[in-house]
Design a protein around this motif. Structure first.
Motif: not given
Lengths: 351, 262
Positions: B125-127, B131
């Motif tokens: 998530t939030g790469l 993240g």
């Protein structure tokens, strides 16, 4: 046609450029931020904001104010301004303005797809979507169970359809694939936007390509840092980098191999522009990298206003507003959580 | 106090005295034991109280830190990251298990958390943005949850222990101030009654003894007189004198009268 757009730009773009430059004057200044930092409660912030362009939007909010309300209302203002500009715009400016929102559109699609996988209510999900990324058929996204269906039923009608060609191969939708899908889409979007700006030519192309390259490089660095220690393989990581920008292609190869933050730093220090950003950070510290990138981005966006007769000002304006909303969110959260010592860590002064 | 002057409604006999004495011994023993239990519980109670204060302080800090790390995550990853994370969650990863702990016979509920493996899918998530902040936020909230679970465990123990201490103290006080005085009063009452009875008995015996002695003396006197009369009669009949006999009779009568008066 560089240099000659001055002759014809104002026929279609003059009015809107005037408007956007007018809006630019409404952005909060360092003085405003200093005042906001002095606030003790969220109501104080509301009072300070009432003297700015946000005033009418926060006017009728009942007193127990929350950070989310402030952020929501400020976003509402941005959306209203954007919509006004979009309705006034003619080709190719209207397409350009639409391009700006595709990023949010991708986020919204991903959010709804994830929500549907966990059987959430679609209407509930729609409320959580970013207002800039809404499109008509977004509610029907819920019917899709795999990528093929998603594409065939819904996305084929949206401007995002071409971006899906790359990630259509993955059959099932699980959390890992979705996050990769989001980034693949975003990569395709950035590349498409880049191409579009190149096509527009002139000052627009010159400035926008620079801004988009920065965006692409920032994404590449962030993806590298964030994927350290996850299941994402090097090849997959490499695939998520956009195929342009200062780092392309050699920097990307090196970034794909990085195993920790200092290696990323080592790669980035070879590039003079990014060397300055990384020089601000002490070794082993990745916390403030985001802020450093934001600062650099704001600096570049502000420079876009230095030239006339081009479209990049619209992009820059929307991005600056978003940064401003982020600043406001940070200030309000710091005030609400009584963390005033950290208040200056998150503010990126715009002008 | 309230038990003063009160006593059990019993028949004052030696058997009952024995029973009541046995009960008093039992009550004293019970009082001692309960007192010890109460002390043990109070010690535990104080310890828990100390730990609760500590846990609350850490909870304040860690919640503050974690909500601020949420702000940081929102700042870097955008406001909508909240929803992305929420939608990605299927089931809880941190779960709480209830156990029982035994302190001086009081069962205290104890909670312990455990993480269910293979549920952390929020890795990517939030790469593209934030993240790391999301992971930091995640770990700081996990810490906060740990503190909360500990605090919950302590608080429930605190309440249960409080209740247990109250009942034990009530019992101790009841034994000390009601049951024991009552039994003591009963014992003294029974003893008093028994003494009274004994005195009565003694007096009665004395009385009867005196009566008997008098009775015996009287009988002896009478016998003596009879013997005398008989002797006189014998002499008179031997002498054959009427007058003398009359005189004797008179004397005898006077004697008899005297005896009647006496």
């Amino acid at each position: 046609m560089y240099g000659f757009e001055a002759l014809t730009f104002n026929i279609h773009g003059g009015y809107l450029e005037a408007i956007v430059r007018g809006h630019r004057g409404g952005l909060l200044t360092a003085v405003d931020y200093n005042n906001l930092c002095q606030c003790e409660t969220l109501d104080d912030i509301k009072m300070h904001l009432s003297a700015t362009e946000y005033g009418p939007y926060l006017q009728n909010e009942p007193s127990p104010l929350r950070t989310t309300t402030i952020v929501e209302k400020c976003t509402q203002k941005l959306v209203d301004e954007y919509k006004h500009m979009l309705t006034q715009a003619t080709e190719p400016l209207s397409t350009f303005l639409e391009y700006i929102t595709y990023g949010h559109m991708i986020d919204n699609i991903v959010l709804i797809v994830t929500g549907t996988l966990h059987e959430r209510d679609v209407h509930e999900l729609l409320e959580k979507c970013h207002p800039l990324g809404m499109f008509e058929s977004i509610a029907t996204l819920a019917v899709a169970q795999n990528m093929r269906e998603l594409y065939r039923l819904v996305l084929v009608d949206t401007p995002l359809a071409p971006y899906f060609s790359e990630c259509i191969t993955s059959e099932d939708l699980d959390e890992m694939n979705i996050e990769i899908m989001r980034n693949t889409l975003y990569k395709a979007y950035l590349e498409d936007f880049y191409k579009f700006c190149k096509k527009l030519g002139g000052a627009t192309s010159e400035i926008m390509c620079d801004l988009l390259s920065f965006e692409a490089d920032r994404r590449a660095v962030n993806i590298s840092i964030n994927s350290i220690g996850t299941e994402l393989t090097r090849d997959d990581r490499r695939k998520l980098f956009s195929n342009f920008g200062l780092l392309y292609p050699y920097g990307h190869e090196e970034l794909a191999l990085c195993e920790d933050f200092d290696q990323v730093r080592g790669v980035m220090e070879k590039y003079p522009t990014y060397n300055l950003i990384f020089a601000k950070l002490s070794y082993g510290e990745s916390q403030m990298l985001d802020k450093a990138f934001y600062e650099e981005e704001v600096k570049r966006l502000c420079l876009a206003f230095e030239q006339q007769f081009h479209y990049a000002v619209f992009f820059a304006y929307v991005r600056l507003r978003e940064q401003e909303i982020r600043n406001l969110m940070w200030i309000s959260e710091c005030v609400a959580q009584n963390q005033k010592s950290r208040i200056h860590d998150g503010i990126v002064y715009i002008f | 106090m309230s038990g003063q002057g009160q006593r059990l409604n019993v028949v004052p006999t030696v058997t009952v005295l024995g029973v009541v004495k046995a009960r008093l011994i039992g009550a004293t023993k019970g009082h001692q034991l309960l007192k010890k239990k109460s002390d043990a519980l109070t010690v535990q109670f104080r310890q828990i109280l100390k730990r609760i204060v500590q846990a609350k302080e850490t909870m304040g800090d860690s919640l503050k830190a974690s909500s601020f790390s949420l702000t940081e995550a929102k700042y870097t990853a955008g406001d909508s990251i909240k929803y992305v994370v929420l939608e990605n969650v299927g089931s809880a990863t941190v779960k709480v298990r209830a156990k029982q702990d035994n302190v001086a016979g009081v069962k205290l509920p104890k909670f312990e958390y455990f993480t269910e493996a293979g549920e952390t899918k929020n890795d990517l998530t939030g790469l593209a943005r934030g993240g790391q902040q999301i992971q930091l936020c995640r770990s700081s909230f996990i810490k906060a949850v740990e503190v909360l679970v500990e605090l919950a465990s302590l608080q429930t123990s605190f309440l249960t222990l409080d209740e247990a201490i109250k009942t034990t103290n009530r019992r101790v006080n009841a034994l000390e101030n009601v049951v024991k005085p009552k039994l003591e009063n009963t014992i003294s009452y029974i003893k008093g009654e028994l003494d009274e009875l004994e005195r009565e008995e003694f007096f009665r015996l004395k009385k009867i003894q005196g009566f008997k002695r008098r009775e015996v003396e009287k009988q002896m006197l009478l016998n003596k007189k009879h013997a005398e009369v008989a002797a006189l009669k014998q002499t008179a009949s031997l002498n054959g004198g009427r007058g003398q006999s009359d005189n004797n009779l008179l004397q005898l009568e006077a004697d008899a009268d005297e005896d009647i008066i006496f």
